[in-house]
Scaffold this motif. Structure first.
Motif, PDB file in Angstrom:
ATOM      1  N   PRO A  59       0.818  -1.226   0.000  1.00  0.00           N
ATOM      2  CA  PRO A  59       0.000   0.000   0.000  1.00  0.00           C
ATOM      3  C   PRO A  59       0.847   1.269   0.000  1.00  0.00           C
ATOM      4  N   LEU A  60       2.022   1.240   0.644  1.00  0.00           N
ATOM      5  CA  LEU A  60       2.887   2.420   0.622  1.00  0.00           C
ATOM      6  C   LEU A  60       3.358   2.727  -0.803  1.00  0.00           C
ATOM      7  N   ASN A  65       3.212   5.815  -5.948  1.00  0.00           N
ATOM      8  CA  ASN A  65       3.080   5.695  -7.401  1.00  0.00           C
ATOM      9  C   ASN A  65       1.774   6.301  -7.909  1.00  0.00           C
ATOM     10  N   SER A  66       0.815   6.515  -7.015  1.00  0.00           N
ATOM     11  CA  SER A  66      -0.444   7.168  -7.382  1.00  0.00           C
ATOM     12  C   SER A  66      -0.376   8.671  -7.199  1.00  0.00           C
ATOM     13  N   ILE A 145      -1.826  -7.554  -0.428  1.00  0.00           N
ATOM     14  CA  ILE A 145      -0.800  -7.598  -1.470  1.00  0.00           C
ATOM     15  C   ILE A 145      -1.483  -7.406  -2.824  1.00  0.00           C
ATOM     16  N   TYR A 146      -1.248  -6.253  -3.443  1.00  0.00           N
ATOM     17  CA  TYR A 146      -1.895  -5.918  -4.710  1.00  0.00           C
ATOM     18  C   TYR A 146      -1.234  -4.675  -5.284  1.00  0.00           C
ATOM     19  N   ARG A 147      -1.546  -4.364  -6.537  1.00  0.00           N
ATOM     20  CA  ARG A 147      -1.083  -3.137  -7.171  1.00  0.00           C
ATOM     21  C   ARG A 147      -2.292  -2.356  -7.657  1.00  0.00           C
ATOM     22  N   TYR A 150      -4.516   4.560  -7.069  1.00  0.00           N
ATOM     23  CA  TYR A 150      -5.569   5.215  -6.296  1.00  0.00           C
ATOM     24  C   TYR A 150      -6.019   6.518  -6.953  1.00  0.00           C
ATOM     25  N   GLY A 151      -5.166   7.113  -7.784  1.00  0.00           N
ATOM     26  CA  GLY A 151      -5.546   8.334  -8.479  1.00  0.00           C
ATOM     27  C   GLY A 151      -6.759   8.120  -9.362  1.00  0.00           C
ATOM     28  N   ALA A 152      -6.804   6.995 -10.045  1.00  0.00           N
ATOM     29  CA  ALA A 152      -7.952   6.678 -10.895  1.00  0.00           C
ATOM     30  C   ALA A 152      -9.218   6.506 -10.059  1.00  0.00           C
TER      31      ALA A 152
END
Length: 254
Positions: A59-60, A65-66, A145-147, A150-152
């Motif tokens: 999540p960090l 990256n977002s 655990i995921y990618r 969050y901007g979208a």
């Protein structure tokens, strides 16, 4: 500049503004009993993954990256190794630009007990949230655990004029009782929400699948504050987003 490029540029600027006005709260206080001995001496988000990394890094990394660079990690259970990891690995943000990854230990400001649920964890930190004055709050779990961008999700939240937006994923119906399960209409509006139901509601025309909450929420700071203060006064509440906050909003908020 053609129209498509122009629209893409405007969308990127909108998303950038939204992420700058967002505070991410990563709930990282859980023990994670299903991991058994791996969490005997550490919180689940601090469990090693892929060598030098920890589960909390997912999540960090997603936040940075977002474009979300105001992040608070809420700790509680056996947090020493988690705190060490964040201090050593995530201390590179520029504080003079308002960027940070902060650690918020349970400080019992409002109650004489530890956090009683996910909503209570945020409620007990409302004063710190207020001091950062975000327009939106992004609530995340520290043990997934995921990618994800969050901007979208923030852009979708604003585009739909939503009060609360929940990230969801289709899961096998046989496993859905482990999650919060949603029923939505064709527009994505949540019609029903049940936390860990014994008989999960399945997707229309797909009896083998159910729509599960990922525990990722976007909510306006104003509404968040109202909901948490109201919930804190309910003696029969478990003070949890999935069990209490979200069901209370279904049907009366967008």
């Amino acid at each position: 500049m053609n129209k498509r490029t122009h629209n893409a540029t405007l969308a990127a600027r909108l998303t950038s503004r939204l992420t700058r006005n967002t505070l991410a709260l990563i709930l990282a206080g859980g023990r994670g009993t299903r991991l058994k001995h791996l969490t005997t001496w550490r919180a689940k988000p601090a469990v090693p993954f892929g060598g030098k990394f920890r589960i909390i890094d997912f999540p960090l990394s997603n936040c940075l990256n977002s474009g979300i660079r105001r992040v608070a990690v809420l700790t509680q259970y056996k947090a020493h190794t988690l705190i060490q990891h964040i201090q050593k690995g995530w201390g590179f943000l520029r504080g003079e630009f308002g960027e940070f990854v902060e650690l918020w230990p349970a400080q019992q400001r409002l109650e004489g007990s530890w956090y009683s649920g996910t909503a209570d964890a945020v409620y007990q930190n409302l004063d710190i949230i207020h001091s950062h004055n975000p327009e939106f709050v992004l609530v995340l779990a520290g043990d997934h655990i995921y990618r994800m961008d969050y901007g979208a999700m923030l852009a979708y939240h604003v585009e739909r004029n939503a009060d609360l937006t929940i990230a969801g994923i289709a899961v096998p119906a046989a496993q859905a009782s482990q999650f919060g399960v949603m029923a939505v209409d064709n527009e994505g509006q949540v019609l029903r929400f049940a936390e860990k139901p014994g008989v999960p509601e399945t997707l229309p025309g797909q009896p083998d699948l159910a729509l599960a909450s990922m525990g990722i929420y976007v909510i306006s700071t104003r509404l968040l504050r109202e909901c948490l203060i109201l919930d804190a006064d309910q003696p029969d509440s478990s003070h949890d987003f999935g069990k209490d906050i979200i069901p209370s909003l279904v049907g009366r908020a967008r």
